[in-house]
Write a protein that holds these residues in place. Structure first.
Motif, short mmCIF file in Angstrom:
data_model
loop_
_atom_site.label_atom_id
_atom_site.label_comp_id
_atom_site.label_asym_id
_atom_site.label_seq_id
_atom_site.Cartn_x
_atom_site.Cartn_y
_atom_site.Cartn_z
N ALA A 25 44.53 20.50 14.62
CA ALA A 25 44.83 19.28 13.87
C ALA A 25 46.23 19.34 13.29
CB ALA A 25 43.81 19.08 12.76
N ALA A 26 46.88 18.18 13.25
CA ALA A 26 48.23 18.07 12.68
C ALA A 26 48.23 16.90 11.69
CB ALA A 26 49.26 17.86 13.77
N PRO A 27 47.54 17.05 10.55
CA PRO A 27 47.39 15.93 9.61
C PRO A 27 48.70 15.39 9.07
CG PRO A 27 46.65 17.99 8.61
CD PRO A 27 46.86 18.26 10.07
N GLU A 28 49.77 16.17 9.16
CA GLU A 28 51.07 15.68 8.69
C GLU A 28 51.54 14.46 9.48
OE1 GLU A 28 51.84 18.96 11.72
OE2 GLU A 28 50.48 18.64 10.01
N LEU A 29 51.00 14.27 10.70
CA LEU A 29 51.36 13.10 11.50
C LEU A 29 50.94 11.80 10.83
CD1 LEU A 29 50.43 14.28 15.12
CD2 LEU A 29 52.71 14.05 14.14
N LEU A 30 49.90 11.85 10.02
CA LEU A 30 49.39 10.62 9.40
C LEU A 30 50.43 9.97 8.49
CD1 LEU A 30 45.73 11.73 8.57
CD2 LEU A 30 46.55 10.38 10.51
N ALA A 31 51.38 10.75 8.01
CA ALA A 31 52.45 10.19 7.17
C ALA A 31 53.36 9.26 7.96
CB ALA A 31 53.27 11.31 6.54
N LEU A 32 53.31 9.33 9.30
CA LEU A 32 54.15 8.48 10.15
C LEU A 32 53.50 7.14 10.45
CD1 LEU A 32 55.25 11.17 12.78
CD2 LEU A 32 56.45 10.49 10.69
N ALA A 103 45.92 9.72 17.12
CA ALA A 103 44.85 10.08 16.19
C ALA A 103 44.21 11.41 16.57
CB ALA A 103 43.80 8.97 16.17
N GLY A 104 44.06 11.66 17.88
CA GLY A 104 43.48 12.92 18.31
C GLY A 104 44.32 14.11 17.92
N GLN A 105 45.64 13.98 18.05
CA GLN A 105 46.52 15.07 17.63
C GLN A 105 46.45 15.26 16.11
OE1 GLN A 105 50.56 15.33 18.91
NE2 GLN A 105 50.13 14.61 20.98
N ALA A 106 46.48 14.15 15.38
CA ALA A 106 46.50 14.25 13.91
C ALA A 106 45.21 14.86 13.37
CB ALA A 106 46.72 12.86 13.31
N LEU A 107 44.07 14.53 13.99
CA LEU A 107 42.78 14.91 13.43
C LEU A 107 42.10 16.06 14.19
CD1 LEU A 107 41.43 11.31 12.71
CD2 LEU A 107 42.58 12.88 11.12
N GLY A 108 42.71 16.50 15.30
CA GLY A 108 42.18 17.65 16.01
C GLY A 108 41.04 17.35 16.95
N HIS A 109 41.17 16.30 17.76
CA HIS A 109 40.13 15.95 18.73
C HIS A 109 40.76 15.74 20.11
CE1 HIS A 109 36.96 15.24 15.73
NE2 HIS A 109 37.92 14.76 14.97
#
Length: 382
Positions: A25-32, A103-109
């Motif tokens: 998961a890369a939750p830091e992407l959600l800031a974009l 979303a898959g990258q950000a949340l790990g799916h």
């Protein structure tokens, strides 16, 4: 074998491909996510007009549909329907696929996307580059066209991945909920809004914007924009060149009661608008963008003094081989019969006549609750 290798119909899949490992998961992407600019559009389309505002969703990470994709996955996780690291499987003609890859990258799916043979090579390459696995159907279904064929394949993929989650973008209320931040961005940027023009495919962004913006401006007028050959608003479904708006089904995310009127736009008008936008204000996009731009300019011209806004769902790059390609347009009969319509033909009821070009109707019905003529096959949808 790369676990995200593109697969086509009939290709044997390895166990690694059928059960892809979850990405970190890369939750830091959600800031974009979101916070896209609102641009003033004044290019003649085709006539001069006072101008309208356009939300430029192509400039957001993952595109417009990333908003819906993140919302649907977060909602499913909160309800326990999507387990940590489980695959996500969805049918798409491209735009939602890009959002789900984000979303898959950000949340790990891991993300498995069921597309069709009409999916542009550039979009195939982009989706696989972002880590999505593609399943491509090669032939449209006899009834329901490409959309039905994709859904049939989707169910076979779900059978192979019993822990996978299907967002079902057409009927998932979390799709609409994902656009609440966009509504807030528009509301914060404008002092007043009289008319909102929305393209309609799954019904997500029109439903997600209408509620919040009407609470702020109760007299806000909502204009839906559909493709000719789409059955969403009660026209018969036909084979369609335009992708990204319209459908051969009746998505339950469409809030029919919210619309004051609907316009059906054809490829001639959409291509003309896209090219005028490209030449006149540098901001342009694909079929949906051309269609809503045309109707927004018409609304601004015919309702002097009203503030008009719309959403440009995507940019031009995906469409360089279609909308902006003279050979493609000529091969598909676009622009060969003279200039496109510069104003809509008005009909009193969605069943009064079949729209073959830009058409307007101020009677909006839910066709799922109305007896309509049988629909034929179609192609193309988000």
């Amino acid at each position: 074998m790369d676990p995200f290798t593109e697969l086509t119909a009939g290709t044997a899949a390895s166990a690694a491909v059928l059960h892809p490992a979850p990405p970190a998961a890369a939750p830091e992407l959600l800031a974009l996510l979101g916070r896209t600019p609102l641009a003033r559009i004044a290019a003649p389309l085709p006539h001069p007009h006072p101008g309208f505002w356009a939300k430029l969703e192509a400039l957001g990470a993952g595109g417009m549909k990333a908003r819906a994709a993140v919302s649907m996955l977060l909602g499913a996780r909160a309800r326990g329907e999507l387990l940590p690291g489980a695959p996500v499987v969805e049918s798409t003609s491209g735009t939602l696929g890009l959002g789900l890859a984000f979303a898959g990258q950000a949340l790990g799916h891991p993300v498995v996307l069921v597309g069709d043979a009409e999916l542009e090579p550039s979009m195939r390459a982009l989706l696989t580059a972002h880590g999505a696995r593609l399943e491509l159907v090669e032939r449209p279904a006899r009834t329901g066209g490409w959309q039905a064929a994709r859904i049939e394949r989707l169910h076979s993929v779900l059978a192979e991945l019993p822990d996978a989650y299907w967002p079902d973008q057409y009927n998932n209320p979390d799709n609409s909920a994902g656009y609440a931040p966009m509504a807030a961005e528009i509301g914060d940027a404008l002092d007043h809004l009289d008319v909102l023009v929305c393209s309609v495919g799954t019904g997500g962004h029109s439903a997600g914007l209408t509620g919040p913006l009407r609470r702020r401006w109760p007299n806000l007028r909502i204009i839906g924009v559909d493709s000719i050959g789409s059955t969403i608003f009660g026209q018969p479904a036909r084979t369609r060149v335009m992708r990204g708006l319209g459908s051969s089904i009746h998505p339950r995310n469409v809030h029919y009661e919210a619309f004051d009127e609907v316009h059906w736009v054809g490829p001639d008008e959409a291509v003309d608008s896209c090219r005028r936008l490209a030449r006149g204000c540098f901001v342009t996009g694909g079929w949906s963008t051309g269609a809503v731009a045309l109707v927004s300019a018409w609304a601004a011209r015919t309702r002097p003094g009203d503030v008009v806004a719309t959403v440009f769902p995507d940019g031009p790059h995906r469409y360089l081989g279609t909308v902006f390609d003279d050979d493609y347009c000529h091969a598909h009969g676009i622009g060969v019969s003279g200039p496109p319509a510069d104003r809509p033909v008005e009909i009193p009821h969605p069943r009064a006549v079949e729209a073959t070009g830009w058409t307007r109707c101020r009677t909006v019905l839910d066709p799922a609750e109305t007896v309509l003529d049988p629909a034929g096959p179609e192609e193309g949808s988000r």
